[in-house]
Motif scaffolding. Structure first.
Motif, short mmCIF file in Angstrom:
data_model
loop_
_atom_site.label_atom_id
_atom_site.label_comp_id
_atom_site.label_asym_id
_atom_site.label_seq_id
_atom_site.Cartn_x
_atom_site.Cartn_y
_atom_site.Cartn_z
N PHE A 16 -8.99 14.84 4.49
CA PHE A 16 -10.01 13.86 4.17
C PHE A 16 -9.50 12.43 4.25
CE2 PHE A 16 -11.34 17.75 1.97
CZ PHE A 16 -12.58 17.89 2.57
N ALA A 17 -8.28 12.23 4.71
CA ALA A 17 -7.69 10.89 4.69
C ALA A 17 -8.29 9.97 5.74
CB ALA A 17 -6.18 10.99 4.89
N HIS A 18 -8.61 10.47 6.92
CA HIS A 18 -9.10 9.61 7.98
C HIS A 18 -10.36 10.17 8.60
CE1 HIS A 18 -5.83 6.75 8.08
NE2 HIS A 18 -5.03 7.76 7.82
N GLY A 19 -11.16 9.29 9.07
CA GLY A 19 -12.42 9.60 9.72
C GLY A 19 -13.20 8.32 9.75
N ILE A 20 -14.46 8.40 10.08
CA ILE A 20 -15.31 7.22 10.07
C ILE A 20 -16.20 7.31 8.84
CG2 ILE A 20 -17.22 6.03 11.21
CD1 ILE A 20 -14.76 5.55 12.77
N PHE A 21 -16.10 6.34 7.97
CA PHE A 21 -16.95 6.23 6.80
C PHE A 21 -17.86 5.03 7.03
CE2 PHE A 21 -13.00 8.14 5.54
CZ PHE A 21 -13.39 9.19 4.74
N TYR A 22 -19.09 5.12 6.59
CA TYR A 22 -20.01 4.01 6.82
C TYR A 22 -20.89 3.77 5.62
CZ TYR A 22 -23.34 7.76 7.75
OH TYR A 22 -24.12 8.88 7.64
N ASP A 23 -21.40 2.56 5.56
CA ASP A 23 -22.33 2.17 4.52
C ASP A 23 -23.27 1.14 5.13
OD1 ASP A 23 -23.49 2.07 2.01
OD2 ASP A 23 -22.17 0.46 1.33
N LEU A 24 -24.54 1.20 4.80
CA LEU A 24 -25.52 0.24 5.30
C LEU A 24 -26.05 -0.59 4.15
CD1 LEU A 24 -27.66 2.39 7.76
CD2 LEU A 24 -26.27 0.45 8.34
N LYS A 28 -30.40 -10.45 5.58
CA LYS A 28 -31.24 -11.01 6.64
C LYS A 28 -31.15 -10.15 7.90
CE LYS A 28 -31.12 -15.62 4.85
NZ LYS A 28 -31.07 -17.03 5.12
N ALA A 29 -30.24 -9.20 7.87
CA ALA A 29 -30.06 -8.22 8.95
C ALA A 29 -29.57 -6.93 8.30
CB ALA A 29 -29.03 -8.73 9.95
N LEU A 30 -29.54 -5.85 9.08
CA LEU A 30 -28.91 -4.62 8.59
C LEU A 30 -27.41 -4.76 8.83
CD1 LEU A 30 -31.27 -1.78 9.79
CD2 LEU A 30 -31.15 -2.88 7.57
N ILE A 31 -26.64 -4.54 7.80
CA ILE A 31 -25.20 -4.76 7.88
C ILE A 31 -24.48 -3.43 7.72
CG2 ILE A 31 -23.25 -5.97 6.85
CD1 ILE A 31 -25.43 -7.99 5.80
N PHE A 32 -23.72 -3.07 8.72
CA PHE A 32 -22.93 -1.85 8.73
C PHE A 32 -21.52 -2.19 8.26
CE2 PHE A 32 -26.21 -1.33 11.77
CZ PHE A 32 -26.44 0.02 11.97
N HIS A 33 -20.99 -1.40 7.35
CA HIS A 33 -19.59 -1.50 6.94
C HIS A 33 -18.94 -0.20 7.40
CE1 HIS A 33 -19.98 -5.09 4.42
NE2 HIS A 33 -21.20 -4.62 4.16
N ILE A 34 -18.06 -0.29 8.38
CA ILE A 34 -17.44 0.88 8.99
C ILE A 34 -15.96 0.89 8.62
CG2 ILE A 34 -17.05 2.12 11.15
CD1 ILE A 34 -20.03 1.66 10.56
N ASN A 35 -15.49 2.01 8.05
CA ASN A 35 -14.10 2.13 7.62
C ASN A 35 -13.51 3.45 8.08
OD1 ASN A 35 -14.02 -0.30 5.99
ND2 ASN A 35 -15.37 0.78 4.58
N PHE A 36 -12.17 3.48 8.21
CA PHE A 36 -11.46 4.72 8.47
C PHE A 36 -11.17 5.45 7.16
CE2 PHE A 36 -9.95 2.46 12.39
CZ PHE A 36 -10.67 3.24 13.27
N SER A 87 -7.71 4.72 15.47
CA SER A 87 -6.70 4.37 14.48
C SER A 87 -5.36 4.92 14.97
CB SER A 87 -7.06 4.97 13.12
OG SER A 87 -6.82 6.36 13.11
N ASP A 88 -4.34 4.80 14.14
CA ASP A 88 -3.03 5.34 14.53
C ASP A 88 -3.03 6.87 14.56
OD1 ASP A 88 -3.37 5.44 11.81
OD2 ASP A 88 -1.31 4.90 11.31
N HIS A 89 -4.14 7.50 14.13
CA HIS A 89 -4.27 8.97 14.17
C HIS A 89 -5.15 9.43 15.31
CE1 HIS A 89 -2.25 9.61 10.36
NE2 HIS A 89 -2.91 8.58 9.90
N GLY A 90 -5.56 8.52 16.19
CA GLY A 90 -6.40 8.88 17.32
C GLY A 90 -7.81 8.34 17.17
N GLU A 91 -8.71 8.87 17.99
CA GLU A 91 -10.09 8.41 17.98
C GLU A 91 -10.92 9.18 16.96
OE1 GLU A 91 -13.81 7.47 20.98
OE2 GLU A 91 -12.12 8.63 21.71
N HIS A 92 -11.79 8.45 16.27
CA HIS A 92 -12.68 9.03 15.28
C HIS A 92 -14.10 8.62 15.65
CE1 HIS A 92 -9.22 9.90 12.77
NE2 HIS A 92 -8.81 8.66 12.98
N THR A 93 -15.04 9.55 15.50
CA THR A 93 -16.44 9.26 15.81
C THR A 93 -17.34 9.71 14.67
OG1 THR A 93 -16.76 11.37 16.92
CG2 THR A 93 -16.07 9.51 18.30
N GLN A 94 -18.49 9.11 14.61
CA GLN A 94 -19.49 9.47 13.62
C GLN A 94 -20.86 9.10 14.18
OE1 GLN A 94 -20.75 11.31 11.04
NE2 GLN A 94 -19.03 10.63 9.80
N GLU A 95 -21.82 9.96 13.94
CA GLU A 95 -23.19 9.69 14.35
C GLU A 95 -24.09 9.85 13.14
OE1 GLU A 95 -26.42 10.94 17.80
OE2 GLU A 95 -24.42 11.83 17.80
#
Length: 143
Positions: A16-24, A28-36, A87-95
């Motif tokens: 569970f250490a790495h992946g794509i985590f997101y929050d909306l 004045k716009a929709l703001i995405f916060h994208i984290n590993f 990241s340093d662990h490779g590519e991470h994706t999220q949909e």
């Protein structure tokens, strides 16, 4: 047995250490916060937005160095976001998908289950770890 327990505990934590985590958020716009992870932003992660079930991208862009991306929706409806970061662990994706209401505000989006319950899972893992350490110390005193 104790070594196996230690290895499994370390392995479970790394899953569970790495992946794509997101929050909306909305402003004045929709703001995405994208984290590993909770503290590591997905700097310059690529974001592709789709309208409804369309296979043709509506918008393509990248996050800034803080993992932030903002966009103003042109109309109400359901949108899908595909996020890809390296990241340093490779590519991470999220949909994930989100819905924009009549007033162009965020109506809803589904947060991943592991994000909703990550605090609870962390607390449970910490308790199991402490119990394991105490059990190890107690068993060594008997020898």
């Amino acid at each position: 047995m104790i070594r196996l327990l230690c290895v499994l505990t370390l392995w479970a934590g790394s899953v569970f250490a790495h992946g794509i985590f997101y929050d909306l958020k909305e402003g004045k716009a929709l703001i995405f916060h994208i984290n590993f992870s909770q503290t590591t932003p997905a700097s310059y992660a690529k974001i592709t937005l789709y309208e409804g079930e369309s296979a043709i991208p509506f918008l393509e862009g990248s996050c800034d160095e803080r993992g932030v991306f903002a966009f103003v929706p042109p109309k109400e409806g359901i949108y899908r976001a595909y996020v890809s970061g390296t990241s340093d662990h490779g590519e991470h994706t999220q949909e994930f998908s989100f819905e924009v209401g009549k007033d162009f505000s965020l109506s809803s989006y589904k947060q991943p289950i592991y994000e909703r319950y990550s605090g609870v899972l962390s607390a449970i893992g910490l308790l199991f770890g402490l119990f394991g350490i105490l059990a190890l110390l107690k068993s060594r005193k008997r020898d």
